[in-house]
Design an enzyme around this catalytic site. Sequence first.
Site, short mmCIF file in Angstrom:
data_model
loop_
_atom_site.label_atom_id
_atom_site.label_comp_id
_atom_site.label_asym_id
_atom_site.label_seq_id
_atom_site.Cartn_x
_atom_site.Cartn_y
_atom_site.Cartn_z
N HIS A 49 -3.62 7.04 1.94
CA HIS A 49 -4.03 5.73 1.51
C HIS A 49 -5.27 5.45 2.24
O HIS A 49 -5.66 5.32 3.23
CB HIS A 49 -2.84 4.80 1.97
CG HIS A 49 -3.43 3.28 1.90
ND1 HIS A 49 -3.63 2.88 0.43
CD2 HIS A 49 -3.39 2.24 2.40
CE1 HIS A 49 -4.01 1.44 0.58
NE2 HIS A 49 -4.07 1.18 1.84
N CYS A 63 0.90 -1.10 0.16
CA CYS A 63 0.18 0.02 -0.07
C CYS A 63 0.82 1.44 -0.18
O CYS A 63 0.37 2.28 -0.40
CB CYS A 63 -1.01 0.12 1.21
SG CYS A 63 -1.91 -1.28 1.11
N ASN A 120 -10.14 -0.21 -0.94
CA ASN A 120 -8.71 -0.44 -0.77
C ASN A 120 -8.15 -0.80 -2.04
O ASN A 120 -8.15 -2.09 -2.21
CB ASN A 120 -8.52 -1.19 0.20
CG ASN A 120 -6.76 -0.96 0.64
OD1 ASN A 120 -5.92 -0.67 -0.30
ND2 ASN A 120 -6.25 -1.57 1.81
O1 UT7 Z 1 -3.97 -1.18 3.23
C1 UT7 Z 1 -3.17 -1.92 3.89
C2 UT7 Z 1 -3.19 -1.88 5.51
N1 UT7 Z 1 -4.33 -2.40 6.09
C3 UT7 Z 1 -5.13 -1.57 6.87
O2 UT7 Z 1 -4.73 -0.48 7.12
C4 UT7 Z 1 -6.28 -1.98 7.43
C5 UT7 Z 1 -6.41 -1.99 8.97
N2 UT7 Z 1 -7.35 -3.01 9.77
C6 UT7 Z 1 -8.82 -2.42 9.56
O3 UT7 Z 1 -8.96 -1.48 8.62
C7 UT7 Z 1 -9.66 -3.08 10.43
O4 UT7 Z 1 -8.93 -3.78 11.31
C8 UT7 Z 1 -10.75 -4.10 9.78
C9 UT7 Z 1 -11.78 -3.08 8.85
C10 UT7 Z 1 -10.07 -4.86 8.65
C11 UT7 Z 1 -11.58 -4.83 10.79
O5 UT7 Z 1 -12.37 -3.84 11.72
P1 UT7 Z 1 -12.11 -3.91 13.11
O6 UT7 Z 1 -12.92 -2.93 13.91
O7 UT7 Z 1 -10.63 -4.10 13.65
O8 UT7 Z 1 -12.91 -5.59 13.57
P2 UT7 Z 1 -12.26 -6.77 14.00
O9 UT7 Z 1 -11.22 -7.54 13.10
O10 UT7 Z 1 -11.86 -6.54 15.32
O11 UT7 Z 1 -13.71 -7.63 14.03
C12 UT7 Z 1 -14.72 -7.35 15.03
C13 UT7 Z 1 -15.65 -8.36 14.81
C14 UT7 Z 1 -15.34 -9.81 14.90
O12 UT7 Z 1 -16.20 -10.47 15.37
P3 UT7 Z 1 -16.10 -11.01 17.25
O13 UT7 Z 1 -14.82 -11.56 17.22
O14 UT7 Z 1 -15.90 -9.54 17.77
O15 UT7 Z 1 -17.38 -11.91 17.30
C15 UT7 Z 1 -15.07 -10.17 13.32
O16 UT7 Z 1 -15.08 -11.70 13.22
O17 UT7 Z 1 -16.31 -8.25 13.46
C16 UT7 Z 1 -16.31 -9.39 12.95
N3 UT7 Z 1 -16.16 -9.22 11.32
C17 UT7 Z 1 -17.18 -9.00 10.56
N4 UT7 Z 1 -18.56 -8.82 10.46
C18 UT7 Z 1 -19.34 -8.56 9.59
C19 UT7 Z 1 -14.99 -9.05 10.48
N5 UT7 Z 1 -15.13 -8.89 9.25
C20 UT7 Z 1 -16.67 -8.83 8.88
C21 UT7 Z 1 -17.37 -8.66 8.26
N6 UT7 Z 1 -18.71 -8.38 8.33
N7 UT7 Z 1 -17.01 -8.40 6.87
#
Ligand code: UT7
Length: 331
Positions: free
Chosen positions: A256, A114, A286
């Site tokens: 980004h 990225c 992204n």
């Molecule tokens: O570009 C390269 C660099 N990348 C980045 O900068 C990305 C950085 N990370 C992020 O942007 C975020 O971490 C994400 C958008 C990928 C995820 O958001 P989050 O707020 O960190 O969610 P999480 O991974 O902590 O997940 C929270 C909950 C989980 O459920 P439990 O364990 O709390 O029951 C996940 O299983 O949301 C669940 N979850 C989803 N639910 C609905 C994960 N993906 C999804 C989904 N739809 N697509």
Amino acid sequence: MARKAIVTGVGHYAPPKRVTNADLEKMVDTNDEWIVSRTGIRERRALDPELGCSYMAARATEMIMKDTGLDPAEIDLIIFATVTPDTVFPSASCRLQAEIGASNAWCFDLSGACSGFVYALDTGARYIESGRYKKVLVIGADKMTSILDMKDRNTCILFGDAAGAVLLEPGEEDEEYGVIDAVLRSDGNGGEHLYMMGGGSLHPATHETVEKKMHYIYQDGRTVFKFAVTKMADISAEILERNQLTGKDVKFFIPHQANLRIIDAAARRMGLDESQVVVNIDRYGNTTAATIPLALSEVYHDDKLQKGDNIVIAAFGAGFTWGGLLLRWAI
Ligand code: UT7
């Protein structure tokens, strides 16, 4: 004083096929509310599976040719930032060269994930500043749909396909436009949190690597988020401080586009208001190396840029890699 590298043309291409959050709801256990509130994404684009990444880069370059009258035979160097080249070799840059007829250029791909475009833009600028070359084409393009597991809701909702292109040329002597400064960083210890394991020399393609889905992107989103939110904000503040600027001096911040919450945190740290922050993650998701040149090209083609405007660019991605760059608009 050496001549700075100025941007004399910018173009972009996003494939016409839209993939909305509603489309993804039919494929994995997710919903529009979750995706919008956690990421800011509403839809993304998908390239025809038959086409490779360099196809999009060629279309973005054609936009520059149309705008500026650029003759591709005049291009000295093509730097192509991507993690999804059409093939490992020949490089995407060589494929692009052949497609656009840049017969006098030499070409290489740059793997910075990225942050690839920020790395490539600064690299291209150094070749201009040294006096070595007069026209450097810098590409940021990725076909992320080629490495997405459409059954993995952690990643398939995040990424899309697009390309952006920028033409660098020498500015006037003693003028302070163009690529003014850059801070570029890497931390290889972050590699375990965002990667694609299969298909390289460590895990060449076998039935087993394919069965294990090693040719797809993997991301530990929570860990990457923590690093990204801090590093993007730090590097954006650092590039301002190093150049004795404050948020008030910035016309546009082009970050980004990985997550709207990461963008907002960096903008807050720089003391910017909403009108200064370029956001298109809602429409494209992204697109890895393409997010920044795509956003820059949209802003330019919307007639929002004037000569002398300060643009701060910042990115964070796999590696880990990150970087900030100050660009003063010259045309
Ligand atoms: O570009 C390269 C660099 N990348 C980045 O900068 C990305 C950085 N990370 C992020 O942007 C975020 O971490 C994400 C958008 C990928 C995820 O958001 P989050 O707020 O960190 O969610 P999480 O991974 O902590 O997940 C929270 C909950 C989980 O459920 P439990 O364990 O709390 O029951 C996940 O299983 O949301 C669940 N979850 C989803 N639910 C609905 C994960 N993906 C999804 C989904 N739809 N697509």
